[in-house]
Write a protein that holds these residues in place. Structure first.
Motif, mmCIF file in Angstrom:
data_model
loop_
_atom_site.group_PDB
_atom_site.id
_atom_site.type_symbol
_atom_site.label_atom_id
_atom_site.label_comp_id
_atom_site.label_asym_id
_atom_site.label_seq_id
_atom_site.Cartn_x
_atom_site.Cartn_y
_atom_site.Cartn_z
ATOM 1 N N HIS A 26 -9.999 -48.177 -61.696
ATOM 2 C CA HIS A 26 -9.845 -49.072 -62.841
ATOM 3 C C HIS A 26 -9.436 -50.466 -62.346
ATOM 4 N N TRP A 54 -5.778 -51.841 -61.781
ATOM 5 C CA TRP A 54 -4.856 -51.284 -60.794
ATOM 6 C C TRP A 54 -5.104 -51.803 -59.381
ATOM 7 N N TRP A 55 -6.112 -52.633 -59.194
ATOM 8 C CA TRP A 55 -6.469 -53.027 -57.836
ATOM 9 C C TRP A 55 -6.614 -54.546 -57.747
ATOM 10 N N ARG A 78 -7.689 -57.601 -60.523
ATOM 11 C CA ARG A 78 -6.730 -58.594 -61.035
ATOM 12 C C ARG A 78 -7.155 -60.019 -60.700
ATOM 13 N N TRP A 106 -8.436 -43.534 -53.526
ATOM 14 C CA TRP A 106 -6.988 -43.784 -53.479
ATOM 15 C C TRP A 106 -6.475 -43.632 -52.048
ATOM 16 N N ARG A 120 -2.388 -50.232 -49.092
ATOM 17 C CA ARG A 120 -2.003 -50.632 -50.454
ATOM 18 C C ARG A 120 -0.763 -49.863 -50.903
ATOM 19 N N LEU A 139 0.506 -47.880 -57.278
ATOM 20 C CA LEU A 139 -0.894 -47.495 -57.340
ATOM 21 C C LEU A 139 -1.084 -46.465 -58.454
ATOM 22 N N GLY A 140 -2.326 -46.033 -58.659
ATOM 23 C CA GLY A 140 -2.587 -45.011 -59.664
ATOM 24 C C GLY A 140 -3.760 -45.374 -60.542
ATOM 25 N N GLY A 141 -3.725 -44.864 -61.759
ATOM 26 C CA GLY A 141 -4.783 -45.108 -62.725
ATOM 27 C C GLY A 141 -4.261 -44.871 -64.122
ATOM 28 N N THR A 161 0.914 -43.304 -63.491
ATOM 29 C CA THR A 161 1.540 -44.610 -63.314
ATOM 30 C C THR A 161 2.607 -44.676 -62.234
ATOM 31 N N ASP A 162 2.958 -43.557 -61.616
ATOM 32 C CA ASP A 162 3.979 -43.602 -60.573
ATOM 33 C C ASP A 162 3.653 -42.573 -59.497
#
Length: 454
Positions: free
Chosen positions: A33, A36-37, A41, A151, A160, A171-173, A177-178
């Protein structure tokens, strides 16, 4: 970002002709997504805040409608039970959300978990409908394996994420979230790599082996006790459900995975946390002890809310049942099963558990069918890996509120799809002409016997 668009649009167009190719379109919106990267962003808020998961889901739905895959009709009783329990789970969530949730504090926050139950239930049906053949099932396995491998690639190759308190964060999606969430996802995906290694063709073996190493490294960096225990549970299920020659392969895979994990466990803090999982209560750290306090508070809440308090039930109403040291709104109960009961009641927990058991049982019976003469042992091993993935997910639910999370629906859909595509064909109903001909033949045979007796 360019690669993201190529995969999203390219597979989206091809999915018109084969719905299984919509699976990479949807899963790239989870594992890659843009929000998240760094590459997402940098593109600006228009890319970051776009509803990529919705677009991916719509691509999956539209491709199935065009291909005539929705709605599908089940003819096997076990498969009908799966859809029956899924429907009852949805009906119960609707009942609790509109009758009991408004009675708990802050009723507005209950809407998001309720909406997710509806979305994930629809996603479950779409995933099963998209997997229409054995080749489609392999597409699903490869998609999940490569997505999770991304990932691991970003962590190992591009360094990362940020280490906070000995854990990999940042990181995550969506929904992961953690570090604990991410570890739960990766533990669930790890047995799928085993299926590709031992039951796939050489390209799949290479992909599965590479991704397995990357996932093991990332799981260790997440440094989650629940993930460590769940990997052990997953390995036990894999070994016990595999049969014949494949059991040796399962033992070899588990041994290699353990050796790989031991070699990667270079951080003393990771090793210390892993070993602390198996010590007595007097040696547990504060996080483990506080988790037991949350569980106790959740069970006390159920005395007043046996039919559930709606979405985020414990986060909204659980503060009244905590000690002064733990009190506070928005705290998690840190147990997916207790959280399910607090949100949707005892009956909701039983219905979802019935759905899980029925999916796993259908998968197990299909494995037995593939072990029969004329079956394929490699196909049976896919079933063992799918059950091991489900066991890994269920293990992490013991230590986090993941029982209703999205990746749980993925593995249940895989169990169901495996049963539909690798199991025995549905019984064929006779037409009325065939039935009439069969009756006439039987009548003639009976008349012949009677004449012979006379």
């Amino acid at each position: 970002l360019l690669l993201f668009f190529i995969i999203f649009l390219g597979y989206g167009l091809v999915a018109i002709f084969r719905p299984a190719y919509a699976l990479p379109v949807y899963f790239i919106t989870f594992f890659a997504h843009p929000a998240w990267w760094w590459w997402g962003r940098l593109a600006g808020p228009g890319i970051v805040y776009a509803r990529w998961s919705f677009y991916g889901g719509m691509c999956l739905l539209v491709s199935l409608v065009i291909a005539g895959g929705i709605p599908y009709v089940e003819k096997i009783k076990m498969h009908k039970r799966i859809l029956f329990f899924l429907a009852l789970t949805v009906i119960n969530a609707i009942f609790v959300n509109y009758t009991l949730a408004p009675l708990a504090p802050m009723p507005g926050s209950a809407n998001k978990p309720f909406t997710l139950v509806m979305k994930f239930s629809l996603l479950f049906v779409l995933l099963v409908a998209a997997i229409r053949s054995k080749a489609d099932f392999r597409v699903m396995m490869l998609t999940l394996c490569i997505g999770a491998g991304y990932w691991g690639y970003e962590v190992y190759v591009n360094d990362r994420g940020v280490m906070r308190a000995g854990r990999l964060e940042g990181l995550g999606g969506p929904g992961a979230t953690d570090a604990n969430h991410m570890a739960s996802v990766l533990v669930t995906m790890l047995p799928i790599c085993g299926g590709l290694i031992f039951a796939g063709k050489w390209p799949s073996k290479i992909i599965g082996g590479t991704v397995a190493v990357l996932l093991t490294n990332t799981i260790l960096l997440c440094n989650s006790r629940g993930a460590f225990l769940s990997v052990i549970l997953s390995a036990c299920v894999l070994v016990t459900t595999a049969r014949g020659k494949l059991r040796k392969k399962a033992f070899i895979g588990v041994a290699l995975g353990g050796l790989c994990g031991y070699m990667l466990m270079g951080d003393p803090e990771i090793w210390q946390r892993f070993m602390s999982t198996f010590v007595g209560s007097e040696d547990r750290d504060q996080s483990a002890n506080s988790r037991i306090e949350f569980w106790t508070a959740g069970m006390n809440m159920l005395k007043d809310w046996p039919f559930g308090a709606g979405g985020d039930g414990f986060k909204r109403a659980g503060g009244d049942y905590m000690s002064k040291a733990q009190i506070g709104s928005g705290r998690s109960v840190h147990n997916g099963y207790i959280n399910e009961m607090c949100e949707w009641g005892y009956q909701g927990f039983l219905l979802r558990t019935a759905l899980v058991i029925t999916c796993c049982w259908a998968c197990y019976k299909t494995m037995d069918y593939q072990r029969q003469p004329g079956g394929d042992e490699n196909m049976a091993f896919f079933g063992s890996c799918t059950l091991a993935a489900t066991a890994g997910f269920l293990g992490t639910c013991m230590f986090g509120d993941y029982y209703d999370n999205e990746w749980g629906y993925w593995v249940l859909a895989m169990c169901y799809a495996y049963a539909r595509n690798y199991g025995p064909p549905p019984p064929r109903r006779q037409s009325w002409t065939e039935t009439l001909m069969e009756r006439n033949a039987k009548a003639k045979l009976d008349a012949g016997y009677l004449e012979q007796e006379v």
